[in-house]
Motif scaffolding. Sequence first.
Motif, PDB file in Angstrom:
ATOM      1  N   LEU A  84       0.739  -1.310  -0.043  1.00 11.17           N
ATOM      2  CA  LEU A  84       0.089   0.030  -0.106  1.00 11.17           C
ATOM      3  C   LEU A  84       0.800   1.168   0.276  1.00 11.17           C
ATOM      4  O   LEU A  84       1.481   1.628   1.031  1.00 11.17           O
ATOM      5  N   LYS A  86       0.456   4.914  -0.196  1.00  9.18           N
ATOM      6  CA  LYS A  86       0.177   6.413   0.178  1.00  9.18           C
ATOM      7  C   LYS A  86       0.863   7.457  -0.453  1.00  9.18           C
ATOM      8  O   LYS A  86       1.970   8.129  -0.514  1.00  9.18           O
ATOM      9  N   HIS A 103      -4.117  12.844  -2.149  1.00  6.45           N
ATOM     10  CA  HIS A 103      -3.605  11.973  -1.594  1.00  6.45           C
ATOM     11  C   HIS A 103      -3.267  11.124  -2.371  1.00  6.45           C
ATOM     12  O   HIS A 103      -5.285  11.300  -3.183  1.00  6.45           O
ATOM     13  N   THR A 105      -4.250   6.564  -3.051  1.00 10.13           N
ATOM     14  CA  THR A 105      -3.298   5.686  -1.665  1.00 10.13           C
ATOM     15  C   THR A 105      -3.580   4.303  -2.821  1.00 10.13           C
ATOM     16  O   THR A 105      -5.053   4.343  -3.380  1.00 10.13           O
ATOM     17  N   LYS A 107      -2.655   0.032  -3.929  1.00 10.15           N
ATOM     18  CA  LYS A 107      -2.243  -1.057  -3.494  1.00 10.15           C
ATOM     19  C   LYS A 107      -1.694  -2.171  -5.028  1.00 10.15           C
ATOM     20  O   LYS A 107      -2.470  -1.665  -5.824  1.00 10.15           O
TER      21      LYS A 107
END
Length: 139
Positions: A84, A86, A103, A105, A107
């Motif tokens: 993960l 960010k 922002h 994020t 995966k």
Amino acid sequence: MFLTMGFVISSPFTCHAESIYTPPEQSREELYQDIFISLLMPHIQKQINNYYTKVLTTSPVVYPYFVYVLKAKRIGDYRSFDFLVKLKVIPVIGPHISVGIDHLTFKIRGSGDVELKKFEHIKTENLPENWKHMIKEQL
């Protein structure tokens, strides 16, 4: 009154500022981070386009040097290859005029799959007067 002023002045104040780790210039770590960001750029730009086409008449550009890693963590056990990450992204229009802060994020899987988990629009910048025509009119 003096007692109150003394108490207020001597009280500790806490301030929280966002700190972004920057690797040393010309380091191997900086090189790897730049490679990593370069590989994510198509995914980053796609998400920025998705958001800003709703508010601007043109898509802003994201430059790799305006992408910062805020947090990265491995999902699973040691040497697993799911992560993960960010990121802080500052998209721009024209001569590097910031339109906001976002922002993202992601995966990232060991297979190479990249999936957006969260998009957060943090801040909208006020555009200079001669660039306000880029803002879509709200209905």
